[in-house]
Scaffold this motif. Structure first.
Motif, PDB file in Angstrom:
ATOM      1  N   ASP A  81       0.857  -1.185   0.000  1.00 58.00           N
ATOM      2  CA  ASP A  81       0.000   0.000   0.000  1.00 58.00           C
ATOM      3  C   ASP A  81       0.892   1.233   0.000  1.00 58.00           C
ATOM      4  O   ASP A  81       1.593   1.502   0.977  1.00 58.00           O
ATOM      5  N   ASN A  82       0.878   1.965  -1.111  1.00 59.53           N
ATOM      6  CA  ASN A  82       1.707   3.166  -1.217  1.00 59.53           C
ATOM      7  C   ASN A  82       1.266   4.251  -0.238  1.00 59.53           C
ATOM      8  O   ASN A  82       2.086   5.054   0.198  1.00 59.53           O
ATOM      9  N   ASP A  83      -0.022   4.289   0.089  1.00 59.55           N
ATOM     10  CA  ASP A  83      -0.503   5.291   1.037  1.00 59.55           C
ATOM     11  C   ASP A  83       0.057   5.043   2.437  1.00 59.55           C
ATOM     12  O   ASP A  83       0.360   5.986   3.165  1.00 59.55           O
ATOM     13  N   ASP A  84       0.202   3.780   2.817  1.00 57.94           N
ATOM     14  CA  ASP A  84       0.821   3.462   4.099  1.00 57.94           C
ATOM     15  C   ASP A  84       2.285   3.895   4.118  1.00 57.94           C
ATOM     16  O   ASP A  84       2.775   4.452   5.102  1.00 57.94           O
ATOM     17  N   LEU A  85       2.975   3.641   3.020  1.00 56.45           N
ATOM     18  CA  LEU A  85       4.374   4.053   2.920  1.00 56.45           C
ATOM     19  C   LEU A  85       4.500   5.574   2.980  1.00 56.45           C
ATOM     20  O   LEU A  85       5.379   6.108   3.669  1.00 56.45           O
ATOM     21  N   LEU A  86       3.617   6.266   2.305  1.00 58.82           N
ATOM     22  CA  LEU A  86       3.627   7.724   2.331  1.00 58.82           C
ATOM     23  C   LEU A  86       3.357   8.252   3.734  1.00 58.82           C
ATOM     24  O   LEU A  86       4.025   9.196   4.185  1.00 58.82           O
ATOM     25  N   ALA A  87       2.426   7.652   4.452  1.00 57.52           N
ATOM     26  CA  ALA A  87       2.128   8.084   5.812  1.00 57.52           C
ATOM     27  C   ALA A  87       3.329   7.871   6.728  1.00 57.52           C
ATOM     28  O   ALA A  87       3.634   8.707   7.580  1.00 57.52           O
ATOM     29  N   THR A  88       4.060   6.768   6.530  1.00 56.00           N
ATOM     30  CA  THR A  88       5.234   6.492   7.345  1.00 56.00           C
ATOM     31  C   THR A  88       6.342   7.506   7.064  1.00 56.00           C
ATOM     32  O   THR A  88       6.970   8.044   7.983  1.00 56.00           O
ATOM     33  N   VAL A  89       6.593   7.793   5.792  1.00 61.68           N
ATOM     34  CA  VAL A  89       7.642   8.747   5.434  1.00 61.68           C
ATOM     35  C   VAL A  89       7.257  10.159   5.887  1.00 61.68           C
ATOM     36  O   VAL A  89       8.114  10.935   6.331  1.00 61.68           O
ATOM     37  N   LEU A  90       5.978  10.507   5.800  1.00 58.71           N
ATOM     38  CA  LEU A  90       5.547  11.826   6.285  1.00 58.71           C
ATOM     39  C   LEU A  90       5.759  11.956   7.794  1.00 58.71           C
ATOM     40  O   LEU A  90       6.047  13.043   8.285  1.00 58.71           O
ATOM     41  N   GLY A  91       5.622  10.856   8.513  1.00 56.88           N
ATOM     42  CA  GLY A  91       5.918  10.880   9.944  1.00 56.88           C
ATOM     43  C   GLY A  91       7.368  11.229  10.205  1.00 56.88           C
ATOM     44  O   GLY A  91       7.695  12.043  11.070  1.00 56.88           O
ATOM     45  N   GLY A  92       8.291  10.627   9.453  1.00 56.34           N
ATOM     46  CA  GLY A  92       9.711  10.947   9.593  1.00 56.34           C
ATOM     47  C   GLY A  92      10.029  12.351   9.132  1.00 56.34           C
ATOM     48  O   GLY A  92      10.874  13.032   9.709  1.00 56.34           O
ATOM     49  N   LEU A  93       9.329  12.807   8.087  1.00 57.80           N
ATOM     50  CA  LEU A  93       9.544  14.159   7.582  1.00 57.80           C
ATOM     51  C   LEU A  93       9.147  15.202   8.621  1.00 57.80           C
ATOM     52  O   LEU A  93       9.870  16.186   8.835  1.00 57.80           O
ATOM     53  N   THR A  94       8.030  14.985   9.297  1.00 55.59           N
ATOM     54  CA  THR A  94       7.612  15.947  10.324  1.00 55.59           C
ATOM     55  C   THR A  94       8.572  15.957  11.504  1.00 55.59           C
ATOM     56  O   THR A  94       8.836  17.022  12.081  1.00 55.59           O
ATOM     57  N   VAL A  95       9.128  14.798  11.851  1.00 57.34           N
ATOM     58  CA  VAL A  95      10.120  14.772  12.929  1.00 57.34           C
ATOM     59  C   VAL A  95      11.375  15.533  12.507  1.00 57.34           C
ATOM     60  O   VAL A  95      11.939  16.301  13.289  1.00 57.34           O
ATOM     61  N   GLY A  96      11.818  15.330  11.255  1.00 60.43           N
ATOM     62  CA  GLY A  96      12.997  16.037  10.767  1.00 60.43           C
ATOM     63  C   GLY A  96      12.816  17.540  10.772  1.00 60.43           C
ATOM     64  O   GLY A  96      13.709  18.291  11.184  1.00 60.43           O
ATOM     65  N   VAL A  97      11.659  18.005  10.330  1.00 59.87           N
ATOM     66  CA  VAL A  97      11.386  19.449  10.325  1.00 59.87           C
ATOM     67  C   VAL A  97      11.304  19.987  11.755  1.00 59.87           C
ATOM     68  O   VAL A  97      11.829  21.054  12.067  1.00 59.87           O
ATOM     69  N   THR A  98      10.656  19.233  12.638  1.00 60.42           N
ATOM     70  CA  THR A  98      10.524  19.674  14.024  1.00 60.42           C
ATOM     71  C   THR A  98      11.881  19.762  14.707  1.00 60.42           C
ATOM     72  O   THR A  98      12.162  20.738  15.422  1.00 60.42           O
ATOM     73  N   ILE A  99      12.739  18.785  14.489  1.00 57.40           N
ATOM     74  CA  ILE A  99      14.078  18.829  15.076  1.00 57.40           C
ATOM     75  C   ILE A  99      14.851  20.015  14.520  1.00 57.40           C
ATOM     76  O   ILE A  99      15.545  20.719  15.259  1.00 57.40           O
ATOM     77  N   ASP A 100      14.731  20.259  13.223  1.00 57.00           N
ATOM     78  CA  ASP A 100      15.443  21.381  12.618  1.00 57.00           C
ATOM     79  C   ASP A 100      14.956  22.720  13.156  1.00 57.00           C
ATOM     80  O   ASP A 100      15.743  23.641  13.344  1.00 57.00           O
ATOM     81  N   ILE A 101      13.669  22.836  13.424  1.00 56.65           N
ATOM     82  CA  ILE A 101      13.127  24.096  13.938  1.00 56.65           C
ATOM     83  C   ILE A 101      13.606  24.360  15.366  1.00 56.65           C
ATOM     84  O   ILE A 101      14.000  25.467  15.710  1.00 56.65           O
ATOM     85  N   PHE A 102      13.586  23.324  16.201  1.00 55.10           N
ATOM     86  CA  PHE A 102      13.878  23.527  17.612  1.00 55.10           C
ATOM     87  C   PHE A 102      15.338  23.305  17.990  1.00 55.10           C
ATOM     88  O   PHE A 102      15.681  23.356  19.162  1.00 55.10           O
TER      89      PHE A 102
END
Length: 148
Positions: A81-102
């Protein structure tokens, strides 16, 4: 009036929450957790480099997402399921952005080893160790030999 606003906000929350499948939310959470682990490992290895920390967060979530979908596509699984894969990668992307901001991004300045070398008109000391007994070359020896 405050009751109407509260009921309105609750209705909006439950309506938007119902639009996301529970499976996708779990994949997003898994991407967050493995992205955080990947960012931590990459930050340790790269000694705090911003790019590699972000790449570790996205890469960690992408690896776990690909692994999970590979297992699901096997015998007895629910299928790829590509949507599951996309949801997983978006989770990592939000963590990366959050770490970069703070994260504090003060530039690390390298201090000069010799403070006198930074002054205008600095002449280094001449030691006998810097020179050999070789003769000083002439200008004709230093130029490129042209054939006329």
């Amino acid at each position: 009036m405050s009751r109407i606003i509260t009921i309105f906000l609750l209705c909006c929350f439950f309506k938007t929450h119902a639009q996301i499948e529970n499976d996708k939310a779990l994949h997003f959470l898994g991407g967050n957790l493995y992205g955080l682990a990947g960012a931590g490992i990459a930050k340790q290895i790269s000694k705090g480099d911003r790019f590699w920390t972000f790449a570790g967060a996205v890469g960690g979530s992408a690896l776990i997402g690909l692994g999970k979908e590979a297992i699901d596509s096997g015998k007895g699984g629910s299928g790829w399921d590509n949507d599951d894969l996309l949801a997983t990668v978006l989770g990592g992307l939000t963590v990366g952005v959050t770490i970069d901001i703070f994260t504090d991004h003060k530039k690390k300045r390298k201090l000069p080893t010799n403070k006198a070398a930074n002054k205008v008109g600095y002449v280094p000391e001449i030691n006998a160790k810097n020179f050999t007994n070789a003769p000083i070359p002439s200008l004709s020896q230093l130029t490129y030999p042209f054939v006329y």
